[in-house]
Design a protein around this motif. Structure first.
Motif, PDB file in Angstrom:
ATOM      1  N   ALA A  62      32.111   5.674  51.994  1.00 16.49           N
ATOM      2  CA  ALA A  62      33.049   4.566  52.147  1.00 16.49           C
ATOM      3  C   ALA A  62      34.090   4.395  50.915  1.00 16.49           C
ATOM      4  CB  ALA A  62      32.287   3.021  52.148  1.00 16.49           C
ATOM      5  N   THR A  63      33.726   4.751  49.589  1.00 15.65           N
ATOM      6  CA  THR A  63      34.327   4.567  48.522  1.00 15.65           C
ATOM      7  C   THR A  63      35.412   5.565  48.571  1.00 15.65           C
ATOM      8  OG1 THR A  63      32.750   3.667  47.173  1.00 15.65           O
ATOM      9  CG2 THR A  63      34.420   4.817  46.162  1.00 15.65           C
ATOM     10  N   ARG A  64      35.056   6.630  48.916  1.00 12.84           N
ATOM     11  CA  ARG A  64      36.186   7.989  49.062  1.00 12.84           C
ATOM     12  C   ARG A  64      37.235   7.557  50.154  1.00 12.84           C
ATOM     13  NH1 ARG A  64      34.598  12.923  46.662  1.00 12.84           N
ATOM     14  NH2 ARG A  64      32.692  12.881  45.594  1.00 12.84           N
ATOM     15  N   GLU A  65      36.854   7.072  51.320  1.00 13.18           N
ATOM     16  CA  GLU A  65      37.851   6.796  52.416  1.00 13.18           C
ATOM     17  C   GLU A  65      38.530   5.589  52.048  1.00 13.18           C
ATOM     18  OE1 GLU A  65      35.386   8.127  56.170  1.00 13.18           O
ATOM     19  OE2 GLU A  65      35.536   6.084  55.888  1.00 13.18           O
ATOM     20  N   SER A  66      38.162   4.570  51.107  1.00 14.84           N
ATOM     21  CA  SER A  66      38.587   3.511  50.491  1.00 14.84           C
ATOM     22  C   SER A  66      39.783   3.757  49.455  1.00 14.84           C
ATOM     23  CB  SER A  66      37.905   2.494  49.989  1.00 14.84           C
ATOM     24  OG  SER A  66      37.269   1.709  50.825  1.00 14.84           O
ATOM     25  N   ILE A  67      39.679   5.066  48.975  1.00  9.67           N
ATOM     26  CA  ILE A  67      40.726   5.644  47.900  1.00  9.67           C
ATOM     27  C   ILE A  67      41.753   6.622  48.754  1.00  9.67           C
ATOM     28  CG2 ILE A  67      41.068   7.098  46.122  1.00  9.67           C
ATOM     29  CD1 ILE A  67      38.044   6.684  45.207  1.00  9.67           C
ATOM     30  N   THR A 115      41.317  19.486  46.511  1.00 12.73           N
ATOM     31  CA  THR A 115      40.509  18.525  46.038  1.00 12.73           C
ATOM     32  C   THR A 115      41.048  17.169  46.561  1.00 12.73           C
ATOM     33  OG1 THR A 115      41.893  18.161  44.176  1.00 12.73           O
ATOM     34  CG2 THR A 115      40.189  19.864  43.978  1.00 12.73           C
ATOM     35  N   ILE A 116      40.318  16.069  46.520  1.00 15.03           N
ATOM     36  CA  ILE A 116      40.607  14.787  47.029  1.00 15.03           C
ATOM     37  C   ILE A 116      41.774  14.163  45.978  1.00 15.03           C
ATOM     38  CG2 ILE A 116      38.794  13.625  45.468  1.00 15.03           C
ATOM     39  CD1 ILE A 116      38.422  11.611  47.710  1.00 15.03           C
ATOM     40  N   VAL A 117      41.918  14.598  44.640  1.00 12.74           N
ATOM     41  CA  VAL A 117      42.924  14.222  43.922  1.00 12.74           C
ATOM     42  C   VAL A 117      44.263  14.614  44.404  1.00 12.74           C
ATOM     43  CG1 VAL A 117      44.113  14.416  41.351  1.00 12.74           C
ATOM     44  CG2 VAL A 117      41.574  14.057  41.701  1.00 12.74           C
ATOM     45  N   VAL A 118      44.303  16.085  44.783  1.00 14.83           N
ATOM     46  CA  VAL A 118      45.572  16.745  45.312  1.00 14.83           C
ATOM     47  C   VAL A 118      46.029  16.031  46.547  1.00 14.83           C
ATOM     48  CG1 VAL A 118      46.720  18.895  45.688  1.00 14.83           C
ATOM     49  CG2 VAL A 118      45.285  18.730  43.787  1.00 14.83           C
ATOM     50  N   PHE A 119      45.009  15.744  47.250  1.00 21.75           N
ATOM     51  CA  PHE A 119      45.252  15.355  48.695  1.00 21.75           C
ATOM     52  C   PHE A 119      46.001  13.852  48.580  1.00 21.75           C
ATOM     53  CE2 PHE A 119      44.050  13.345  52.721  1.00 21.75           C
ATOM     54  CZ  PHE A 119      44.420  14.105  53.805  1.00 21.75           C
ATOM     55  N   CYS A 120      45.225  13.064  47.520  1.00 18.40           N
ATOM     56  CA  CYS A 120      45.958  11.718  47.497  1.00 18.40           C
ATOM     57  C   CYS A 120      47.181  11.548  46.878  1.00 18.40           C
ATOM     58  CB  CYS A 120      44.854  10.874  46.587  1.00 18.40           C
ATOM     59  SG  CYS A 120      43.167  10.343  47.375  1.00 18.40           S
ATOM     60  N   ILE A 121      47.561  12.835  46.103  1.00 22.23           N
ATOM     61  CA  ILE A 121      48.793  12.869  45.531  1.00 22.23           C
ATOM     62  C   ILE A 121      50.042  13.159  46.525  1.00 22.23           C
ATOM     63  CG2 ILE A 121      50.482  14.298  44.085  1.00 22.23           C
ATOM     64  CD1 ILE A 121      47.948  14.644  41.839  1.00 22.23           C
ATOM     65  N   VAL A 430      38.353  -2.348  54.463  1.00 21.51           N
ATOM     66  CA  VAL A 430      37.478  -2.483  55.988  1.00 21.51           C
ATOM     67  C   VAL A 430      36.754  -1.545  55.958  1.00 21.51           C
ATOM     68  CG1 VAL A 430      39.153  -0.675  56.859  1.00 21.51           C
ATOM     69  CG2 VAL A 430      38.260  -2.691  58.266  1.00 21.51           C
ATOM     70  N   SER A 431      36.560  -0.664  55.371  1.00 20.57           N
ATOM     71  CA  SER A 431      35.456   0.502  55.308  1.00 20.57           C
ATOM     72  C   SER A 431      34.196  -0.295  54.825  1.00 20.57           C
ATOM     73  CB  SER A 431      35.797   1.801  54.808  1.00 20.57           C
ATOM     74  OG  SER A 431      34.842   2.559  54.846  1.00 20.57           O
ATOM     75  N   ILE A 432      34.382  -0.846  53.547  1.00 20.74           N
ATOM     76  CA  ILE A 432      33.343  -1.530  52.859  1.00 20.74           C
ATOM     77  C   ILE A 432      33.044  -2.838  53.518  1.00 20.74           C
ATOM     78  CG2 ILE A 432      32.538  -2.657  50.727  1.00 20.74           C
ATOM     79  CD1 ILE A 432      34.559  -0.853  49.380  1.00 20.74           C
ATOM     80  N   LEU A 433      34.030  -3.544  54.177  1.00 21.23           N
ATOM     81  CA  LEU A 433      33.467  -4.704  55.174  1.00 21.23           C
ATOM     82  C   LEU A 433      32.680  -4.425  56.082  1.00 21.23           C
ATOM     83  CD1 LEU A 433      36.898  -6.701  55.000  1.00 21.23           C
ATOM     84  CD2 LEU A 433      34.812  -7.466  53.763  1.00 21.23           C
ATOM     85  N   MET A 434      32.993  -3.386  57.032  1.00 20.99           N
ATOM     86  CA  MET A 434      32.311  -3.075  57.964  1.00 20.99           C
ATOM     87  C   MET A 434      30.839  -2.549  57.828  1.00 20.99           C
ATOM     88  SD  MET A 434      35.048  -1.480  60.430  1.00 20.99           S
ATOM     89  CE  MET A 434      36.182  -2.568  61.183  1.00 20.99           C
TER      90      MET A 434
END
Length: 504
Positions: A62-67, A115-121, A430-434
């Protein structure tokens, strides 16, 4: 004087709305890519193999998807800021071309990230591009379209946005079903390069808008472009009448030049309109559309007990197909129904749908009867279609019409920032709320849709049939605070009253 829809007008509007296609594609692709557990999920730490051949969610899912999810929207905020400075300096078409180039770079970074960092960039950079195009595209369409066709052409923006969702979902579903290994998610992400390259190629065929050219004192070129878009000679009487009316009103409007930031927030005439659009765009996201766009496949699995691996992605495809198909009639009826009525009725339907989705999830949870799951899926489809018909399209149309030319670029960009703020709030939570509230989350969105209904009922004025230059007299406050609207008789009366001894 009522112009029809010409082939060139449609072509230029479609080119501009390719900016909404790439936005819809970028948003829509994650819904199914999040379901690629053994490839994308393992790569970015949202799923792991439990040793029994099953891929289960990690504690940080949930945390990763929320990022990952809101990084695109953060980029959109920066893109909106960039659009503010570009639109008044270099026009409408050049920022769209720049946006298409930036989006291509962002897409390539996402496709080859490890990596998740590069994907987010990569998502952040793609967001910058979409922030520019989502501000400029509706303005471009409004400025080249005759007033009696502006609503229908404006809906092309939403139609292509929904088309972006649909093509992303079908491309991702085919990748999910037909491709194995790392190539599965990389191909799915890389497919967004198709609309990006198409946009980057076709945007050079779009002319600058006549209104921007008039603002830059390129009067003759503005007449040539107007005649070209209307597919008539520049000596045609109707073209000359439209051009003369547009020129005279715009010249009077921009006599003092483009409004500075200080004036924007101290003048009640400007501030009132900006506040309306900011609230409208914020509610536009808080009605919960991104909960459906990003997480519907997970909703089907977690709350409706539907096999996500087998049916989840196809249900998303069918949902997006329905939205595209049922958006076509809206192109015809928007000019008849008007903007305000569509927003009011649309918000009411969205609130009802969110309540029904909650209620059906609750009944299914208590009874276990599959029929309530089917009914819930149908309600999500109705919600998506109603949103596409109403708030998903009409908000952009109304916003592109309501601002005078001298503040149009700044004001549209500010309003779009509130859309992205609402999007970040929803996608980031929303991911955390759900996770903790489960299907009770839908009651929050029902409440927001109810507020949207009340706001649009009380605060939104109809703009159907008015020219862009005539929008300055829409609200009762306008004549009180905008000196440009006050005639000689008004001024004379105020002077007489000021020196009337009897009233002292």
């Amino acid at each position: 004087m009522a112009f029809g829809v010409t082939k060139r007008l449609v072509f230029y509007c479609i080119i501009a709305t390719l900016g909404s296609v790439i936005y819809g594609w970028e948003v829509g692709m994650l819904n199914i890519i999040f379901s690629m557990r053994s490839t994308y999920g393992v790569r970015f730490g949202t799923f792991t193999n439990n040793g029994k051949g099953e891929f289960v969610a990690t504690p940080s899912k949930a945390t990763r998807e929320s990022i990952i999810t809101p990084m695109f929207t953060f980029g959109c905020v920066f893109g909106s800021i960039l659009a503010m400075s570009l639109m008044d300096r270099i026009g409408r078409t050049k920022p769209l071309a720049l946006g298409s180039f930036i989006y291509t770079i962002g897409s390539l970074i996402q496709t080859f990230s490890n990596t998740i960092v590069v994907f987010c960039i990569g998502r952040f950079i793609a967001g910058i591009a979409c922030g520019v195009t989502m501000v400029v595209s509706p303005v471009y369409i409004a400025e080249i379209t005759p007033k009696n066709r502006r609503g229908a052409m404006g809906l092309l923006f939403n139609f292509n946005l929904q088309a972006g969702f649909f093509f992303a979902s079908i491309a991702d579903t085919l990748c999910l079903k037909l491709i194995k290994g790392e190539a599965q998610w990389r191909t799915a992400v890389g497919c967004q390069l198709i609309p990006a390259v198409l946009f980057m190629t076709l945007i050079w065929f779009g002319p600058e808008t006549p209104r921007y050219l008039l603002m830059k004192n390129q009067d003759e070129k503005a007449l040539d472009v107007l005649a070209k878009v209307r597919e008539k000679s520049k000596n045609d009487q109707e073209v000359i009448e439209e051009y003369t009316d547009m020129r005279d009103k715009l010249k009077a409007e921009v006599t003092d030049g483009v409004v500075r930031w200080g004036q924007l927030f101290t003048n009640k005439f400007y501030l009132y309109r900006i506040a309306l659009c900011c609230i409208l765009q914020f509610l536009h996201m808080l009605v919960g559309v991104n909960a459906i766009n990003y997480y519907s496949s997970q909703i089907y699995k977690d709350y409706l007990n539907i096999d996500a691996a087998k049916w989840g992605s196809w249900l998303v495809v069918i949902n997006n197909l329905f939205v595209v198909v049922f958006s076509i009639p809206a192109l015809k009826y928007v000019e008849k129904a008007g903007r305000r009525k569509i927003l009011v009725l649309g918000a009411l339907v969205l609130a009802i749908c969110m309540f029904l989705i909650f209620l059906l999830c609750l009944i299914l949870d208590k009874t276990g009867h599959a029929v309530f799951g089917v009914l819930c899926v149908i309600c999500t489809y109705i919600y998506s279609v109603a949103y596409g018909w109403s708030w998903g399209s009409t908000v952009y149309v109304w916003q592109s019409e309501i601002f005078p030319l001298r503040i149009r670029s700044k004001a549209n960009a500010i309003a779009m920032m509130f859309q992205y703020a609402g999007s970040v709030l929803v996608t980031g939570s929303v991911s955390i709320l759900m996770k903790y509230l489960k299907y009770y989350t839908f009651l929050i969105f029902m409440a927001m849709a109810t507020i949207a209904f009340i706001f649009s009922l009380l605060c939104i004025k109809e703009t159907k049939g008015l020219s862009l230059e005539d929008m300055e007299n829409l609200y009762s406050i306008d004549k009180k605070v905008n000196p440009k609207l006050r005639g000689d008789q008004d001024i004379k009366r105020d002077i007489d009253n000021a020196f009337d001894i009897k009233k002292c």
